[in-house]
Design a protein around this motif. Structure first.
Motif, short mmCIF file in Angstrom:
data_model
loop_
_atom_site.label_atom_id
_atom_site.label_comp_id
_atom_site.label_asym_id
_atom_site.label_seq_id
_atom_site.Cartn_x
_atom_site.Cartn_y
_atom_site.Cartn_z
N ARG A 1 1.75 -3.92 5.26
CA ARG A 1 1.15 -3.83 3.92
C ARG A 1 2.07 -4.41 2.86
O ARG A 1 1.62 -5.07 1.92
CB ARG A 1 0.82 -2.38 3.61
CG ARG A 1 -0.36 -1.83 4.40
CD ARG A 1 -0.57 -0.36 4.13
NE ARG A 1 -1.46 0.24 5.11
CZ ARG A 1 -1.43 1.49 5.49
NH1 ARG A 1 -0.54 2.32 4.95
NH2 ARG A 1 -2.27 1.95 6.39
N ALA A 2 3.37 -4.15 3.00
CA ALA A 2 4.32 -4.70 2.04
C ALA A 2 4.33 -6.22 2.09
O ALA A 2 4.42 -6.89 1.05
CB ALA A 2 5.72 -4.16 2.33
N LEU B 1 3.33 0.11 7.25
CA LEU B 1 3.89 0.00 5.90
C LEU B 1 4.55 -1.36 5.69
O LEU B 1 4.47 -1.94 4.61
CB LEU B 1 4.89 1.12 5.65
CG LEU B 1 4.34 2.55 5.61
CD1 LEU B 1 5.47 3.54 5.34
CD2 LEU B 1 3.25 2.66 4.56
N MET C 1 9.89 -2.04 2.15
CA MET C 1 8.54 -1.48 2.25
C MET C 1 8.04 -0.96 0.91
O MET C 1 6.88 -0.60 0.77
CB MET C 1 8.50 -0.34 3.26
CG MET C 1 9.14 -0.64 4.60
SD MET C 1 8.61 -2.20 5.32
CE MET C 1 10.19 -2.85 5.86
N SER C 2 8.92 -0.86 -0.08
CA SER C 2 8.54 -0.33 -1.38
C SER C 2 7.77 -1.37 -2.17
O SER C 2 7.67 -2.54 -1.77
CB SER C 2 9.79 0.09 -2.17
OG SER C 2 10.52 -1.05 -2.58
N ARG D 1 6.55 3.87 10.62
CA ARG D 1 5.18 3.44 10.35
C ARG D 1 5.16 1.93 10.13
O ARG D 1 5.29 1.45 9.00
CB ARG D 1 4.61 4.17 9.14
CG ARG D 1 4.53 5.69 9.34
CD ARG D 1 4.07 6.38 8.07
NE ARG D 1 2.73 5.94 7.67
CZ ARG D 1 2.19 6.20 6.47
NH1 ARG D 1 2.89 6.87 5.57
NH2 ARG D 1 0.98 5.79 6.19
N CYS E 1 -5.01 -4.55 5.70
CA CYS E 1 -3.88 -4.98 4.86
C CYS E 1 -4.21 -6.19 3.99
O CYS E 1 -3.41 -6.56 3.12
CB CYS E 1 -2.67 -5.30 5.74
SG CYS E 1 -1.96 -3.87 6.58
#
Length: 341
Positions: free
Chosen positions: A179-180, A176, A150-151, A173, A270
């Motif tokens: 979005r990643a 996340l 997720m980073s 979440r 996203c």
């Protein structure tokens, strides 16, 4: 890559992966197979270990994790059911790879020219995958990286495909993770996730009906059977529209049973231009079959059966819902996303 960054690498990662991790990587080797390398990000201190549940079956690795054909079929269903076109030799970022059997291995079968980044918090699981890759001649086409997928530590906009075999419902979440995935994809790229859905509410209703009928009949279920049904009722209830703010939520392993609306809302901002769902199962005896699987998984026994009247309750649910409705009220399904151009 700048020389200072290049020096951070230990060993020889595949050339195609050199610029995917701008901060550089450091390698560690499999204790009995030095050629099997697992990488970590420079500066990261992720120390997740193999789960006790996985340890319990580690000695059965070749049998317990021989399920790649099943997951390969799920990928086929997702591709066929949506008609998406994936690059002939895609660059793939897999989120939460584990030992790779659910995602990395199937994708090598489906996309023979693929290059894959396998990511997971557990070095132990990735070492299994790295060992497998060496033994099957795939080590130049997959790099195993201990990281939080997720980073933002992987290069942006580089991947043709992002995959996640049962990852989003473990996250506090899930947005996340979405979005990643969008961040990692090229414009026009795709993401495929396999996740559980709130159609399991029907299983909950069926189990509650079975328990009530047992009381009315004064015909107690075998204790092990009753325990599994009650545990599944509680699990389904807890994961249906859960409140992530509740104490203890973050420590749960399985956290969510998604609705289509939940996923659709989560992807809205996203960068994805299209979202499609593909149900994994809609066959005539779906609910009866799920109950038998859950009895086996919940007890580790193959000899447990439901009484005939309980099976008839499950069959009644199956008869009441035609296949298209089961597809809409799916238990498990693929989420297929396309990033906007």
């Amino acid at each position: 890559m700048p020389e200072a960054t290049r020096q951070a690498w230990a060993g020889s990662p595949p050339d195609w992966a050199l610029d995917l991790f701008p901060a550089g990587l450091v390698a560690s080797a499999h204790p009995s197979n030095p050629g099997a390398r697992v990488w970590s990000l420079v500066g990261d201190r992720i120390g997740a270990r193999i789960s006790e549940q996985f340890k319990a079956g580690a000695g059965e690795y070749h049998t317990r994790y021989a399920a790649s054909a099943h997951f390969q079929e799920l990928f086929r269903q997702a591709l066929a059911g949506t008609g998406i076109a994936v690059a002939e030799a895609p660059l793939i970022f897999d989120m939460g790879s584990g030992s790779g059997v659910n995602s990395i291995v199937p994708c090598f079968s489906l996309f023979p020219g693929a290059r894959q980044v396998a990511s997971d918090l557990s070095a132990d699981l990735l070492l299994m995958l790295a060992d497998y890759a060496v033994n099957t001649g795939l080590s130049e086409r997959v790099i195993c990286v201990v990281m939080d997928a997720m980073s933002a530590r992987v290069a942006t906009g580089r991947f043709d495909l992002v995959t996640g075999a049962s990852i989003l419902h473990h996250l506090v979440r899930p947005a996340l993770g979405l979005r990643a995935a969008a961040r990692a994809l090229k414009p026009g790229g795709h993401a495929i996730f396999f996740e559980p859905f709130d159609g399991y509410g029907l299983i909950r209703l069926a189990y509650e009906r079975i328990l009530a009928e047992a009381d009315l009949r004064k015909a107690p279920l075998e204790p092990a059977v009753e325990a599994v049904l009650r545990a599944m009722i509680d699990d389904i209830a807890a994961r249906t529209e859960p409140d992530p703010r509740q104490p203890g939520f973050a420590s749960l392993d399985d956290k969510w049973l998604f609705s289509r609306e939940h996923i659709t809302t989560a992807v809205r901002d996203c960068g994805f231009s299209e979202i499609r769902f593909v149900s994994h199962n809609d066959h005539a005896t779906l609910y009866r079959d799920v109950a038998l699987v859950q009895l086996r998984l919940g007890t580790g026994r193959d000899d447990l059966v439901l009484p005939g009247w309980a099976t008839e309750i499950l069959d009644g649910f199956d008869r009441a819902l035609p296949r298209p409705v089961k597809g809409l009220l799916m238990l498990e399904g693929s989420v297929v996303l396309t990033k906007g151009a």
